[in-house]
Design a protein around this motif. Structure first.
Motif, PDB file in Angstrom:
ATOM      1  N   VAL A 170     -12.886  -5.275  -8.101  1.00 47.77           N
ATOM      2  CA  VAL A 170     -11.427  -5.437  -8.061  1.00 47.77           C
ATOM      3  C   VAL A 170     -11.027  -6.414  -6.955  1.00 47.77           C
ATOM      4  N   ALA A 171     -11.663  -6.267  -5.786  1.00 49.58           N
ATOM      5  CA  ALA A 171     -11.366  -7.185  -4.682  1.00 49.58           C
ATOM      6  C   ALA A 171     -11.779  -8.609  -5.039  1.00 49.58           C
ATOM      7  N   PHE A 172     -12.925  -8.755  -5.684  1.00 47.23           N
ATOM      8  CA  PHE A 172     -13.401 -10.095  -6.066  1.00 47.23           C
ATOM      9  C   PHE A 172     -12.436 -10.762  -7.051  1.00 47.23           C
ATOM     10  N   LEU A 173     -12.033 -10.041  -8.091  1.00 50.55           N
ATOM     11  CA  LEU A 173     -11.117 -10.614  -9.083  1.00 50.55           C
ATOM     12  C   LEU A 173      -9.757 -10.892  -8.468  1.00 50.55           C
ATOM     13  N   SER A 174      -9.296 -10.019  -7.568  1.00 44.25           N
ATOM     14  CA  SER A 174      -8.022 -10.269  -6.889  1.00 44.25           C
ATOM     15  C   SER A 174      -8.074 -11.545  -6.073  1.00 44.25           C
ATOM     16  N   GLY A 175      -9.192 -11.778  -5.377  1.00 46.56           N
ATOM     17  CA  GLY A 175      -9.331 -13.012  -4.612  1.00 46.56           C
ATOM     18  C   GLY A 175      -9.375 -14.239  -5.494  1.00 46.56           C
ATOM     19  N   MET A 178      -5.854 -15.102  -6.638  1.00 44.37           N
ATOM     20  CA  MET A 178      -5.078 -15.744  -5.577  1.00 44.37           C
ATOM     21  C   MET A 178      -5.524 -17.183  -5.357  1.00 44.37           C
ATOM     22  N   LEU A 179      -6.810 -17.437  -5.451  1.00 41.02           N
ATOM     23  CA  LEU A 179      -7.283 -18.814  -5.303  1.00 41.02           C
ATOM     24  C   LEU A 179      -6.780 -19.689  -6.449  1.00 41.02           C
ATOM     25  N   CYS A 180      -6.734 -19.142  -7.652  1.00 41.54           N
ATOM     26  CA  CYS A 180      -6.168 -19.901  -8.779  1.00 41.54           C
ATOM     27  C   CYS A 180      -4.681 -20.156  -8.569  1.00 41.54           C
ATOM     28  N   MET A 181      -3.962 -19.185  -8.054  1.00 46.36           N
ATOM     29  CA  MET A 181      -2.539 -19.378  -7.757  1.00 46.36           C
ATOM     30  C   MET A 181      -2.359 -20.445  -6.684  1.00 46.36           C
ATOM     31  N   PHE A 182      -3.266 -20.478  -5.711  1.00 48.36           N
ATOM     32  CA  PHE A 182      -3.195 -21.529  -4.693  1.00 48.36           C
ATOM     33  C   PHE A 182      -3.453 -22.896  -5.312  1.00 48.36           C
ATOM     34  N   GLY A 183      -4.428 -22.980  -6.202  1.00 48.42           N
ATOM     35  CA  GLY A 183      -4.696 -24.255  -6.857  1.00 48.42           C
ATOM     36  C   GLY A 183      -3.522 -24.747  -7.677  1.00 48.42           C
ATOM     37  N   LEU A 184      -2.770 -23.825  -8.266  1.00 45.18           N
ATOM     38  CA  LEU A 184      -1.581 -24.186  -9.041  1.00 45.18           C
ATOM     39  C   LEU A 184      -0.331 -24.294  -8.175  1.00 45.18           C
ATOM     40  N   GLN A 185      -0.475 -24.092  -6.864  1.00 44.71           N
ATOM     41  CA  GLN A 185       0.645 -24.185  -5.924  1.00 44.71           C
ATOM     42  C   GLN A 185       1.777 -23.238  -6.310  1.00 44.71           C
ATOM     43  N   GLN A 358       3.458 -20.668   5.609  1.00 42.98           N
ATOM     44  CA  GLN A 358       3.236 -21.487   4.427  1.00 42.98           C
ATOM     45  C   GLN A 358       2.760 -20.577   3.300  1.00 42.98           C
ATOM     46  N   PRO A 359       3.612 -20.310   2.306  1.00 45.15           N
ATOM     47  CA  PRO A 359       3.238 -19.371   1.236  1.00 45.15           C
ATOM     48  C   PRO A 359       1.973 -19.773   0.492  1.00 45.15           C
ATOM     49  N   ASN A 360       1.798 -21.081   0.231  1.00 46.62           N
ATOM     50  CA  ASN A 360       0.589 -21.496  -0.469  1.00 46.62           C
ATOM     51  C   ASN A 360      -0.661 -21.254   0.372  1.00 46.62           C
ATOM     52  N   GLN A 361      -0.559 -21.501   1.665  1.00 48.38           N
ATOM     53  CA  GLN A 361      -1.698 -21.244   2.547  1.00 48.38           C
ATOM     54  C   GLN A 361      -1.988 -19.747   2.639  1.00 48.38           C
ATOM     55  N   GLU A 362      -0.951 -18.925   2.548  1.00 49.82           N
ATOM     56  CA  GLU A 362      -1.164 -17.478   2.532  1.00 49.82           C
ATOM     57  C   GLU A 362      -1.967 -17.060   1.308  1.00 49.82           C
ATOM     58  N   LEU A 363      -1.717 -17.709   0.172  1.00 48.28           N
ATOM     59  CA  LEU A 363      -2.518 -17.446  -1.021  1.00 48.28           C
ATOM     60  C   LEU A 363      -3.986 -17.777  -0.772  1.00 48.28           C
ATOM     61  N   ILE A 368      -9.421 -16.091  -0.038  1.00 46.11           N
ATOM     62  CA  ILE A 368     -10.744 -16.173   0.599  1.00 46.11           C
ATOM     63  C   ILE A 368     -11.137 -14.816   1.183  1.00 46.11           C
ATOM     64  N   SER A 369     -10.183 -14.112   1.800  1.00 44.38           N
ATOM     65  CA  SER A 369     -10.497 -12.810   2.404  1.00 44.38           C
ATOM     66  C   SER A 369     -11.020 -11.832   1.369  1.00 44.38           C
ATOM     67  N   ASN A 370     -10.341 -11.736   0.222  1.00 43.45           N
ATOM     68  CA  ASN A 370     -10.773 -10.777  -0.793  1.00 43.45           C
ATOM     69  C   ASN A 370     -12.066 -11.203  -1.461  1.00 43.45           C
ATOM     70  N   THR A 371     -12.214 -12.501  -1.725  1.00 47.68           N
ATOM     71  CA  THR A 371     -13.417 -12.961  -2.421  1.00 47.68           C
ATOM     72  C   THR A 371     -14.659 -12.770  -1.559  1.00 47.68           C
ATOM     73  N   VAL A 372     -14.603 -13.210  -0.308  1.00 46.67           N
ATOM     74  CA  VAL A 372     -15.763 -13.092   0.576  1.00 46.67           C
ATOM     75  C   VAL A 372     -16.021 -11.632   0.945  1.00 46.67           C
ATOM     76  N   SER A 373     -14.969 -10.875   1.208  1.00 45.85           N
ATOM     77  CA  SER A 373     -15.148  -9.477   1.602  1.00 45.85           C
ATOM     78  C   SER A 373     -15.750  -8.643   0.487  1.00 45.85           C
TER      79      SER A 373
END
Length: 637
Positions: A170-175, A178-185, A358-363, A368-373
């Motif tokens: 769940v943490a991996f998919l959540s991360g 969020m990374l996809c949302m960051f890529g789409l700004q 910066q909302p995009n940087q927060e994404l 990264i936190s969820n994916t790596v963790s």
């Protein structure tokens, strides 16, 4: 001495303006081709700038004020680190896994957010609402499977490994989301979290956290309730079992509250005079642990303590990716709620201390936190309400406080975990409750909000009630939807006003101005689109006196005039009584004394119109055709 100034300005049509000043294609810097062309070049300065944007630690760390900020960051980080230990263990128990996994979630996300996050006072870790949400897809199946099994048996260990594997998935998919949302700004989605929504959400969430801590403060061993009406279910359960209150834990809670509340109030009122806030949380934890150990309170009075913390460090491993299709639906909800919580908390303290996020940087940071963790058997993580409040109230200045927080958790994981064995959980519950006092003070802003904007007051009230009555996830969604509905309703209900020709101000606001006979000037401050075209047309018809009955009479009179015109052309006879002629350009009857047509010309000032869609453009044509009045467009839209 008074002076008057006269401003003369020519009136231009679109064609005349183009002939006088010329016309050209306006540049569109936002087009994809332009963005790609600007991104082709690569220079050392550009790479360094991009690196600072994507890793904010490289931007704020060189400007760090060591003498001014280090003590506050150290005290706040150590305080939050100590609090992370029991919280991580308690939240791990919610998902029926070993407490050590909760401590892992209190370490890795904190370090990663310190490197990539932009919120200076944001503390990440386990979130009760998110853990409860993931519990739907994790704990239920595992608990049924482990009923009747010994906790030390190999079968129970296998089922526990399955549960933590699903939680890590769940943490991996959540991360990844969020990374996809960051890529789409898609960081702009945070703009839908208006100030009333953010404040109401955090205030209502504080009620949930406070009620959840009552059990530990009273020494009650009750099951935790989740889902809709969970707050009232918890309160009802506490009231039903109030006679089972552990008096010793109640006394500990009262003593801690009597110490924490006054000292924290002193820290708030004399913050400018104190070089660093009084570390009352750390002192309370140390003293309570020592007293509980010396008096053996756990064995004499059956006080609930933190217990044993096993030492060790996790080995990286791949989450249970084969379970992703099963948990995808819950993970999407967890992701958006976690991002909303994180951004709302960051926005509150950024506004309070005068910096921006910066909302995009927060994404990117939380992705990264969820994916790596997740590779280290961690739960989904985001900003936490209680520890973020403690971090700010304890005097934290920058993200460097996360370094001290992670060091405390790391030391506990590797070395001194057993020292917190006798720490009463009631002490930690009191720290959580007192750290949320600023969230309850937000009720003082409601009278001013009522005077400024009753619509924002309604948004605050609906969001607060939804979060309190239902739950955090659904309540936040209801608040956002209701806020957007108020915006839609306000764009639909913009009023059409009369304007005076010389002042260009509404006639309703001027006493000694009169409209020019035969000319109507109307203005509209808002977009004209499919959602409000009917209201716009109704207002125009009302101001012009063009009711459906009058329009039919006008149409009948127009047809009669056209009929007489055709007969006059045929017989070459002109009636002296009618005294009418036909305008050959508009084909409209222009009578010297018209009783059925109130205005010769209607001007609509569209300078306040943000945009006009296809439905709005057709509306102008329909109004012109049906009412048979001359509509002149004024303005640049």
């Amino acid at each position: 001495m008074s002076a008057s100034v006269a401003v003369c300005r020519d009136v231009y049509t679109e064609d005349r303006f183009r002939q006088t000043y010329g016309a050209g294609d306006a540049p569109r810097p936002g087009r994809l081709r332009g963005r790609l062309s600007r991104g082709r070049g690569c220079s050392r300065a550009g790479c360094l700038r991009l690196l600072r944007e994507r890793a904010p630690v490289l931007a704020w760390l060189p400007r760090y004020r060591l003498r001014t900020w280090i003590l506050g960051d150290a005290v706040a980080g150590l305080t939050v680190g100590i609090l992370h230990i029991p919280q991580g263990m308690a939240f791990a128990l919610l998902t029926s896994v070993a407490p050590i996994y909760g401590l892992y979630t209190s370490f890795f996300p904190v370090v990663l957010y310190m490197l990539f996050g932009t919120g200076r006072h944001v503390s990440t870790g386990n979130v009760p609402s998110r853990v409860a949400s993931s519990r739907i897809s994790v704990a239920g199946r595992g608990r049924r499977a482990t009923d009747g099994l010994n906790s030390s048996s190999p079968e129970a260990a296998d089922f526990e490994a399955q549960r933590i594997g699903v939680a890590s998935a769940v943490a991996f998919l959540s991360g990844i989301i969020m990374l996809c949302m960051f890529g789409l700004q898609l960081g702009f989605l945070s703009t839908y979290l208006s100030e009333p929504i953010v404040k109401a959400f955090t205030s209502a969430a504080a009620f949930h956290v406070t009620v959840s801590q009552l059990q530990s403060m009273l020494g009650l061993r009750l099951p935790r309730h989740t889902g809709a009406f969970s707050l009232f279910k918890t309160l009802a359960s506490v009231m039903e079992n109030l006679q089972l209150t552990n008096v010793a834990e109640l006394v500990i809670s009262l003593v801690c509250l009597a110490v924490l509340v006054p000292v924290k109030e002193v820290n708030t009122r004399f913050r400018q005079q104190l070089r660093t806030p009084i570390p009352v949380e750390i002192l309370t934890v140390i003293i309570a642990t020592g007293v509980a150990y010396a008096s053996s309170l756990n064995s004499r009075f059956d006080i609930e303590i933190v217990g044993h913390i096993p030492a060790g460090f996790p080995r990286p491993r791949i989450p249970a990716l084969h379970t992703l299709p099963e948990v995808a639906g819950d993970t999407v909800a967890i992701t958006f709620v976690g991002y909303a919580v994180s951004v709302s908390l960051a926005m509150i303290y950024a506004d309070k201390h005068g910096y921006s996020i910066q909302p995009n940087q927060e994404l990117l940071a939380h992705g990264i936190s969820n994916t790596v963790s997740s590779l280290f058997t961690c739960f989904p993580s985001s900003a936490t309400l209680a520890t973020t409040n403690i971090l700010e109230s304890a005097g934290g200045y920058t993200q460097l406080s996360g370094l001290f927080t992670s060091l405390v958790v790391l030391i506990v994981l590797l070395l001194i975990g057993p020292l917190f064995y006798f720490l009463p959980k009631a002490v930690l519950a009191c720290i959580n409750v007192t750290s949320l006092r600023q969230m309850f003070v937000q009720f003082q802003d409601l009278p001013e909000l009522w005077r400024v904007s009753r619509i924002d007051f309604a948004v605050w009230l609906v969001t607060w009630l939804s979060v309190v009555v239902l739950n955090v996830d659904l309540g936040l969604a209801i608040g956002v939807v209701f806020s957007m509905m108020t915006v839609i309703c306000r764009t639909q209900r913009c009023s059409v006003l009369y304007l005076h020709l010389s002042t260009i101000r509404p006639l309703q606001l001027i006493q000694n101005c009169y409209e020019v006979p035969g000319v109507k000037i109307l203005t509209y401050n808002g977009p004209i689109y499919y959602g409000n075209r009917s209201f716009f047309r109704a207002d125009v018809n009302r101001l012009l006196g063009l009711s459906p009955e009058r329009i039919r009479r006008i149409e009948k009179a127009r047809k009669a005039v056209e009929k007489r015109e055709r007969e006059a052309i045929r017989t070459v006879v002109r009636s002296p009584r009618t005294q009418c002629h036909v305008n050959r350009q508009t084909r409209l009857p222009m009578c010297t004394s018209p009783r059925w047509l109130m205005s010769h010309a209607v001007l609509i000032d569209c300078s306040g119109v943000a945009f006009v869609d296809v439905a709005g453009a057709r509306l102008f044509i329909q109004v012109h055709t049906s009412s048979h009045v001359l509509l002149l467009r004024h303005g640049g839209n």
